[in-house]
Design an enzyme around this catalytic site. Structure first.
Site, PDB file in Angstrom:
ATOM      1  N   LYS A  93      17.855 -19.061 -10.723  1.00  0.00           N
ATOM      2  CA  LYS A  93      18.102 -17.626 -10.530  1.00  0.00           C
ATOM      3  C   LYS A  93      19.297 -17.177 -11.356  1.00  0.00           C
ATOM      4  O   LYS A  93      19.267 -16.156 -12.022  1.00  0.00           O
ATOM      5  CB  LYS A  93      18.360 -17.391  -9.033  1.00  0.00           C
ATOM      6  CG  LYS A  93      17.894 -16.131  -8.483  1.00  0.00           C
ATOM      7  CD  LYS A  93      16.454 -16.086  -8.046  1.00  0.00           C
ATOM      8  CE  LYS A  93      15.461 -16.501  -9.081  1.00  0.00           C
ATOM      9  NZ  LYS A  93      14.142 -16.741  -8.622  1.00  0.00           N
ATOM     10  N   TRP A 111      -3.302  -2.327  -1.320  1.00  0.00           N
ATOM     11  CA  TRP A 111      -3.008  -3.662  -1.865  1.00  0.00           C
ATOM     12  C   TRP A 111      -3.674  -4.612  -0.873  1.00  0.00           C
ATOM     13  O   TRP A 111      -3.243  -4.732   0.268  1.00  0.00           O
ATOM     14  CB  TRP A 111      -1.485  -3.822  -1.918  1.00  0.00           C
ATOM     15  CG  TRP A 111      -0.945  -5.188  -2.168  1.00  0.00           C
ATOM     16  CD1 TRP A 111      -0.732  -6.181  -1.246  1.00  0.00           C
ATOM     17  CD2 TRP A 111      -0.478  -5.719  -3.413  1.00  0.00           C
ATOM     18  NE1 TRP A 111      -0.173  -7.272  -1.848  1.00  0.00           N
ATOM     19  CE2 TRP A 111      -0.008  -7.029  -3.161  1.00  0.00           C
ATOM     20  CE3 TRP A 111      -0.410  -5.216  -4.706  1.00  0.00           C
ATOM     21  CZ2 TRP A 111       0.531  -7.829  -4.169  1.00  0.00           C
ATOM     22  CZ3 TRP A 111       0.127  -6.032  -5.691  1.00  0.00           C
ATOM     23  CH2 TRP A 111       0.585  -7.316  -5.427  1.00  0.00           C
ATOM     24  N   GLU A 169      16.656 -23.873  -7.255  1.00  0.00           N
ATOM     25  CA  GLU A 169      16.290 -22.456  -7.265  1.00  0.00           C
ATOM     26  C   GLU A 169      17.527 -21.588  -7.533  1.00  0.00           C
ATOM     27  O   GLU A 169      17.464 -20.621  -8.301  1.00  0.00           O
ATOM     28  CB  GLU A 169      15.612 -22.088  -5.938  1.00  0.00           C
ATOM     29  CG  GLU A 169      15.248 -20.635  -5.753  1.00  0.00           C
ATOM     30  CD  GLU A 169      14.379 -20.030  -6.860  1.00  0.00           C
ATOM     31  OE1 GLU A 169      13.858 -20.770  -7.701  1.00  0.00           O
ATOM     32  OE2 GLU A 169      14.255 -18.794  -6.894  1.00  0.00           O
ATOM     33  N   GLU A 219      18.643 -17.285 -15.219  1.00  0.00           N
ATOM     34  CA  GLU A 219      17.601 -16.335 -15.592  1.00  0.00           C
ATOM     35  C   GLU A 219      18.127 -14.903 -15.746  1.00  0.00           C
ATOM     36  O   GLU A 219      17.762 -14.192 -16.679  1.00  0.00           O
ATOM     37  CB  GLU A 219      16.549 -16.394 -14.471  1.00  0.00           C
ATOM     38  CG  GLU A 219      15.393 -15.478 -14.573  1.00  0.00           C
ATOM     39  CD  GLU A 219      14.445 -15.640 -13.377  1.00  0.00           C
ATOM     40  OE1 GLU A 219      14.861 -16.108 -12.306  1.00  0.00           O
ATOM     41  OE2 GLU A 219      13.271 -15.289 -13.536  1.00  0.00           O
ATOM     42  N   ARG A 255       4.397   0.280  -6.753  1.00  0.00           N
ATOM     43  CA  ARG A 255       4.312  -0.714  -5.691  1.00  0.00           C
ATOM     44  C   ARG A 255       3.102  -1.628  -5.853  1.00  0.00           C
ATOM     45  O   ARG A 255       2.993  -2.637  -5.168  1.00  0.00           O
ATOM     46  CB  ARG A 255       4.222  -0.014  -4.330  1.00  0.00           C
ATOM     47  CG  ARG A 255       5.451   0.817  -4.002  1.00  0.00           C
ATOM     48  CD  ARG A 255       5.123   1.904  -3.017  1.00  0.00           C
ATOM     49  NE  ARG A 255       4.680   1.361  -1.749  1.00  0.00           N
ATOM     50  CZ  ARG A 255       5.408   1.351  -0.652  1.00  0.00           C
ATOM     51  NH1 ARG A 255       6.603   1.862  -0.668  1.00  0.00           N
ATOM     52  NH2 ARG A 255       4.954   0.837   0.454  1.00  0.00           N
ATOM     53  N   ASN A 288      -0.888   1.367   6.518  1.00  0.00           N
ATOM     54  CA  ASN A 288      -0.147   0.281   5.867  1.00  0.00           C
ATOM     55  C   ASN A 288       0.244  -0.702   6.950  1.00  0.00           C
ATOM     56  O   ASN A 288       0.590  -0.291   8.053  1.00  0.00           O
ATOM     57  CB  ASN A 288       1.144   0.792   5.217  1.00  0.00           C
ATOM     58  CG  ASN A 288       0.870   1.500   3.913  1.00  0.00           C
ATOM     59  OD1 ASN A 288      -0.274   1.605   3.490  1.00  0.00           O
ATOM     60  ND2 ASN A 288       1.920   1.991   3.285  1.00  0.00           N
ATOM     61  N   GLY A 289       0.256  -2.003   6.611  1.00  0.00           N
ATOM     62  CA  GLY A 289       0.643  -3.020   7.590  1.00  0.00           C
ATOM     63  C   GLY A 289      -0.543  -3.888   7.951  1.00  0.00           C
ATOM     64  O   GLY A 289      -1.550  -3.914   7.235  1.00  0.00           O
ATOM     65  N   LYS A 330       7.288 -10.931 -16.155  1.00  0.00           N
ATOM     66  CA  LYS A 330       7.048 -11.142 -14.727  1.00  0.00           C
ATOM     67  C   LYS A 330       5.902 -12.118 -14.500  1.00  0.00           C
ATOM     68  O   LYS A 330       5.976 -12.994 -13.671  1.00  0.00           O
ATOM     69  CB  LYS A 330       6.749  -9.795 -14.054  1.00  0.00           C
ATOM     70  CG  LYS A 330       6.496  -9.901 -12.561  1.00  0.00           C
ATOM     71  CD  LYS A 330       7.737 -10.396 -11.825  1.00  0.00           C
ATOM     72  CE  LYS A 330       7.483 -10.666 -10.345  1.00  0.00           C
ATOM     73  NZ  LYS A 330       8.544 -11.536  -9.778  1.00  0.00           N
ATOM     74  N   HIS A 339      25.967 -40.626 -12.169  1.00  0.00           N
ATOM     75  CA  HIS A 339      25.186 -41.328 -13.195  1.00  0.00           C
ATOM     76  C   HIS A 339      25.224 -40.593 -14.528  1.00  0.00           C
ATOM     77  O   HIS A 339      24.385 -40.833 -15.390  1.00  0.00           O
ATOM     78  CB  HIS A 339      23.753 -41.530 -12.706  1.00  0.00           C
ATOM     79  CG  HIS A 339      23.680 -42.391 -11.495  1.00  0.00           C
ATOM     80  ND1 HIS A 339      23.957 -43.742 -11.512  1.00  0.00           N
ATOM     81  CD2 HIS A 339      23.430 -42.088 -10.193  1.00  0.00           C
ATOM     82  CE1 HIS A 339      23.847 -44.240 -10.289  1.00  0.00           C
ATOM     83  NE2 HIS A 339      23.546 -43.235  -9.469  1.00  0.00           N
ATOM     84  N   CYS A 370       0.824  -1.206   0.000  1.00  0.00           N
ATOM     85  CA  CYS A 370       0.000   0.000   0.000  1.00  0.00           C
ATOM     86  C   CYS A 370       0.860   1.257   0.000  1.00  0.00           C
ATOM     87  O   CYS A 370       2.007   1.240   0.419  1.00  0.00           O
ATOM     88  CB  CYS A 370      -0.865   0.016   1.238  1.00  0.00           C
ATOM     89  SG  CYS A 370      -1.702  -1.525   1.554  1.00  0.00           S
TER      90      CYS A 370
HETATM   91  O1  M6R Z   1       3.618 -15.769 -10.513  1.00  0.00           O
HETATM   92  P1  M6R Z   1       4.057 -17.174 -10.397  1.00  0.00           P
HETATM   93  O2  M6R Z   1       4.651 -17.492  -9.062  1.00  0.00           O
HETATM   94  O3  M6R Z   1       2.977 -18.169 -10.749  1.00  0.00           O
HETATM   95  O4  M6R Z   1       5.213 -17.338 -11.465  1.00  0.00           O
HETATM   96  C1  M6R Z   1       5.798 -18.587 -11.700  1.00  0.00           C
HETATM   97  C2  M6R Z   1       7.071 -18.435 -12.480  1.00  0.00           C
HETATM   98  O5  M6R Z   1       6.826 -17.837 -13.720  1.00  0.00           O
HETATM   99  C3  M6R Z   1       8.098 -17.601 -11.708  1.00  0.00           C
HETATM  100  O6  M6R Z   1       8.346 -18.130 -10.448  1.00  0.00           O
HETATM  101  C4  M6R Z   1       9.433 -17.530 -12.491  1.00  0.00           C
HETATM  102  O7  M6R Z   1      10.018 -18.779 -12.527  1.00  0.00           O
HETATM  103  C5  M6R Z   1      10.348 -16.512 -11.821  1.00  0.00           C
HETATM  104  N1  M6R Z   1      10.537 -15.410 -12.687  1.00  0.00           N
HETATM  105  C6  M6R Z   1      11.692 -17.027 -11.510  1.00  0.00           C
HETATM  106  O8  M6R Z   1      12.474 -16.088 -10.868  1.00  0.00           O
END
Ligand code: M6R
Length: 609
Positions: free
Chosen positions: A486, A74, A482, A489, A27, A100-101, A604, A505, A2
Site C-alpha cells: 500500500k 450492481w 499488504e 503503491e 459507483r 439498495n442493500g 485499477k 539472514h 446501486c
Molecule cells: O482486481 P484484482 O483483485 O484481481 O486485482 C489484483 C491486483 O491488481 C490489486 O489487488 C492491486 O494489487 C491493488 N491495486 C493493490 O492496492
C-alpha cells in the site's frame, strides 16, 4: 453499489431520474431502470447494461410523469439481466420498488409469499418487497409498508410508488444510505447526495430505522412505528466532485472509511444467528468432496494475493489441509501439481485480472474445482468459477485496494470456518468464539478508524524517508506485506516487508540509525519472538513504530511509538491491523503531494498480462 433516485413535483420526472442516475454512475452498475406514474398507471422501463441503453429505449417507448423512481443496479442476488434490473413490481403491478442493500431473509419470505400465491419474476432479493406490500395492502400504503418492514431483515434503502397514491413516495432506510432533497414545490430522494445537487442543496439524511412520506410539498419523517422524527435539512456546501467522494478528499479515504459497512454487507446472510454456523449460499461443495479434499490452492495477484496468504494460514490452522498460495502470474506458468481432490480458491476484486483469470482456467484445465472470491457479480471470474463467495464491498474506485482486502479476508474466515466445521477439525466452542468475533469486527474497525488523527501525525513525520520496513511474524507477516504494498503503491516510498525472524539472514544490513520500521505485534503466541526481533532492529538504532493489541503495555518499552488495535480473536487481527497501515499509507502519500486515487503507472483493473 446501486444507485437510487426519486422525484415528485410538477415537472417531468424522467430527465431528473436519468440525470440523477448518471451522477451516481461512478459507483458502478450493470443494469438500470425507471418507473413513472403516467395516465393512472405505473410504467416501468428497464434494461441490463448502461444508462445510454435505457435512454435509447426511452426514445422508442417514451414515458412521462410528475412522480418517478430510478435505479442503477450492481448485481448481488441474481445475475445482471433485464428481469433482475430494478424497479420491481408486485403481481398486479400496483407497486413499484427500488432497493439498495440485501434482504437477508428473502428466501424465507419468498417461500412464504409463494405459498400465498405470489408469482415472482426475478432472482432478486428485492422482489419480495413489492410482494410483501401487496400482501398487506388494504388501501393504506403507509400501513402496508410498515408491516412489510417488520418482516424484512438485513440492510435496505427503499423507495416505493403505489398506483393508487400518485401524490406520494414512501421511503425507508436501514443500514443503507438514503437522503431526501428539499426543493420548491418538488422533492427528491436519492441514495447519495450528488444525484440531487443540481436541483437542491437542502438535504435531509435519513438515519437507520427511519422512514418518510414524501409529497411534492412536504416530507414527514417517522420511525418504523410511526413516531414523528423532527429533522432539519442541512445545506450542502461541497461541489459535485467532493460530493461523489462523500465529503472525503479522495476515494481511497472514503473507501477506507466504508470498511465497517462493507464488512457488515459481506457478512449479511452468511451467518446463521441461531446455530452460529456459516452459510455460503453460492458454495455447493458436497460433504463427500470436502471429506476427500487433499489440497487447496489459492491464486491471486497483489492485494488479493496478500489476503490469500492470510487465507492459507487460516485454512491450514482450522481445516488441517495443506494450502499453497501462488501469485497468479507464477501459478499459470510453473506447471503446478494440481490433484483431482483439490480446490482452487481464486481471489480477485475486479474478477477480470488477466493473470488471475488465466490461473483459474489453468486450475480447471488440471481438474480442480474452483471457488471464487470476488467483488463483481457477472465478472469473468464469477462466471467461470464453480462456487462463489461475493464480497459486498461495493465498487472500489481508488486504485489502491482497501475495502476489497478486508472483505476478502472476511470471506476467507467464513470459508475456513465452514470447511473446518464440515471436516470436523474445528471444535464447536472455537467456531462460536470466531463467529462472535466476526460479528463485532465492524465496530472494532470503526474504533481503529477513530485513531486516524494519531496515524496521520505519524505519517507526516515519516513523509521524507526513502525506505520503510514492515516486519511481523505469522499473520502479522502477511499483513506487513499488504502494508508495504500500500505504501509504495501510493506514496512511492520504497517499502519492504519481512518476516521478522528472517531479518538476520540479510536485510538487517539495511537497518541503520533512523531507518523507520513498522513492527506488527498482534500475535500472542509469537509475542516474545517478535519482541526479540524488535530489539534486534532497535540495537541498530532503527526508529520503530509498533502496532500492538490493546492492553499490551510491554511493547511500548521496546519501541519509539506504539499504536493499539482493539482486542479480538487472535486469528482475526489482520482485519484490524491493516487499517492503520492503510491510513498511514494514505496520509504519507498526501503529505508527499501524491495523487492517491490514481498512482503513477498503475491501473485499477489489470486486464492484460
Ligand atoms: O482486481 P484484482 O483483485 O484481481 O486485482 C489484483 C491486483 O491488481 C490489486 O489487488 C492491486 O494489487 C491493488 N491495486 C493493490 O492496492
Amino acid at each position: 453499489m446501486c444507485g437510487i433516485v426519486g422525484y415528485i413535483g410538477n415537472n417531468n420526472a424522467v430527465p431528473v431520474l436519468i440525470d440523477g442516475l448518471k451522477r451516481l454512475e461512478y459507483r458502478g452498475y450493470d443494469s438500470a431502470g425507471i418507473t413513472v406514474y403516467e395516465e393512472s398507471k405505473l410504467k416501468t422501463v428497464k434494461t441490463v447494461g448502461r444508462l445510454a441503453k435505457l435512454e435509447e429505449m426511452l426514445l422508442v417507448q417514451p414515458v412521462a410523469g410528475v412522480i418517478g423512481i430510478g435505479h442503477t443496479r450492481w448485481a448481488t442476488h441474481g445475475r445482471p439481466s433485464n428481469r433482475n434490473a430494478h424497479p420491481h413490481n408486485d403481481c398486479n403491478k400496483k407497486f413499484s420498488v427500488v432497493h439498495n442493500g440485501i434482504i437477508e431473509n428473502f428466501q424465507e419470505l419468498k417461500e412464504w409469499l409463494q405459498e400465498k400465491g405470489h408469482i415472482f419474476n426475478s432472482e432478486t432479493d428485492t422482489e419480495v418487497i413489492p410482494h410483501l406490500i401487496e400482501e398487506f395492502y388494504q388501501g393504506d400504503l403507509l400501513a402496508a409498508v410498515k408491516q412489510a418492514l417488520a418482516k424484512m431483515e438485513g440492510a435496505f434503502a427503499i423507495v416505493i410508488l403505489c398506483e393508487e397514491h400518485k401524490e406520494q413516495m414512501v421511503v425507508a432506510r436501514k443500514a443503507s444510505p438514503l437522503i431526501i432533497g428539499i426543493g420548491q414545490g418538488e422533492n427528491y430522494v436519492a441514495s447519495d447526495i450528488p444525484a440531487v445537487l443540481p436541483y437542491t442543496r437542502e438535504i435531509i439524511i435519513l438515519e437507520d430505522g427511519e422512514m418518510a412520506v414524501v409529497t411534492a410539498g412536504s416530507v414527514t419523517v417517522t420511525d418504523f412505528s410511526g413516531n414523528i422524527v423532527a429533522k432539519k435539512p442541512f445545506h450542502v456546501q461541497w461541489d459535485v466532485e467532493a460530493a461523489e467522494k462523500g465529503g472525503y478528499e479522495d476515494f481511497m479515504l472514503k473507501e477506507i472509511h466504508e470498511q465497517p459497512r462493507a464488512i457488515r454487507d459481506t457478512l449479511t446472510g452468511k451467518i446463521d444467528r441461531q446455530t452460529k454456523k456459516v452459510v455460503l449460499p453460492q458454495v455447493n461443495l458436497s460433504q463427500e468432496f470436502i471429506n476427500q479434499l487433499e489440497k487447496i490452492h489459492i491464486v491471486a495477484c497483489g492485494t488479493a494475493y496478500h489476503a490469500g496468504l492470510v487465507g492459507k494460514y487460516l485454512i491450514e490452522k482450522l481445516v488441517r489441509i495443506p494450502v499453497e498460495a501462488d501469485l497468479a502470474s507464477e501459478f499459470r506458468y510453473r506447471d503446478p501439481i494440481v490433484k483431482e481432490n483439490s480446490l482452487t480458491i481464486i481471489i480477485s476484486q475486479s474478477g477480470e485480472t488477466a493473470d488471475t483469470l488465466a490461473g483459474l482456467r489453468e486450475a480447471k484445465r488440471l481438474g480442480s474445482r474452483v471457488l471464487a472470491i470476488t467483488n463483481v457479480v457477472g465478472s469473468s471470474v464469477a462466471r467461470e468459477a464453480d462456487d462463489l463467495i461475493l464480497t459486498l464491498a461495493g465498487p472500489e474506485i481508488a486504485v489502491a485496494s482497501t475495502k476489497a482486502y478486508t472483505t476478502q479476508l472476511l470471506s476467507l474466515y467464513l470459508l475456513a470456518i465452514y470447511l473446518g466445521d464440515a471436516r470436523g477439525t474445528l471444535a464447536e466452542t472455537d467456531r462460536i468464539s470466531m463467529i462472535d468475533a466476526l460479528t463485532e469486527i465492524d465496530v472494532q474497525v470503526e474504533k481503529v478508524l477513530n485513531t486516524e488523527t494519531k496515524i496521520k501525525e505519524f505519517a507526516e513525520d515519516f513523509k521524507n524517508c526513502e525506505n520503510i520496513f514492515f516486519i511481523g511474524r505469522g499473520l502479522d507477516y502477511a499483513v506487513s506485506l499488504e502494508g508495504s504494498l500500500k505504501l509504495k503503491e501510493i506514496s512511492y516510498i520504497h517499502a519492504e516487508a519481512y518476516a521478522a525472524g528472517e531479518l538476520k539472514h540479510g536485510t538487517l544490513a539495511l537497518i541503520v540509525e533512523g531507518v523507520p520500521v513498522f513492527a506488527l505485534v498482534t500475535q500472542g503466541d509469537l509475542y516474545d519472538k517478535m519482541i526479540s526481533n524488535i530489539k534486534e532492529v532497535k540495537a541498530r538504532e532503527a526508529t520503530v513504530v509498533a502496532l500492538a493489541m490493546a492492553g499490551d503495555h510491554e511493547t511500548a518499552k521496546s519501541v519509539d511509538y506504539v499504536l493499539h488495535i482493539p482486542k479480538t480473536h487472535p486469528l482475526m487481527t489482520p482485519i484490524l491491523s491493516v487499517v492503520p497501515l492503510q491510513l498511514f499509507s494514505y496520509y504519507a502519500a498526501k503529505a508527499r503531494g501524491c495523487d492517491v486515487d490514481k498512482p503513477r503507472n498503475l491501473a485499477k483493473s489489470v486486464t492484460v498480462e
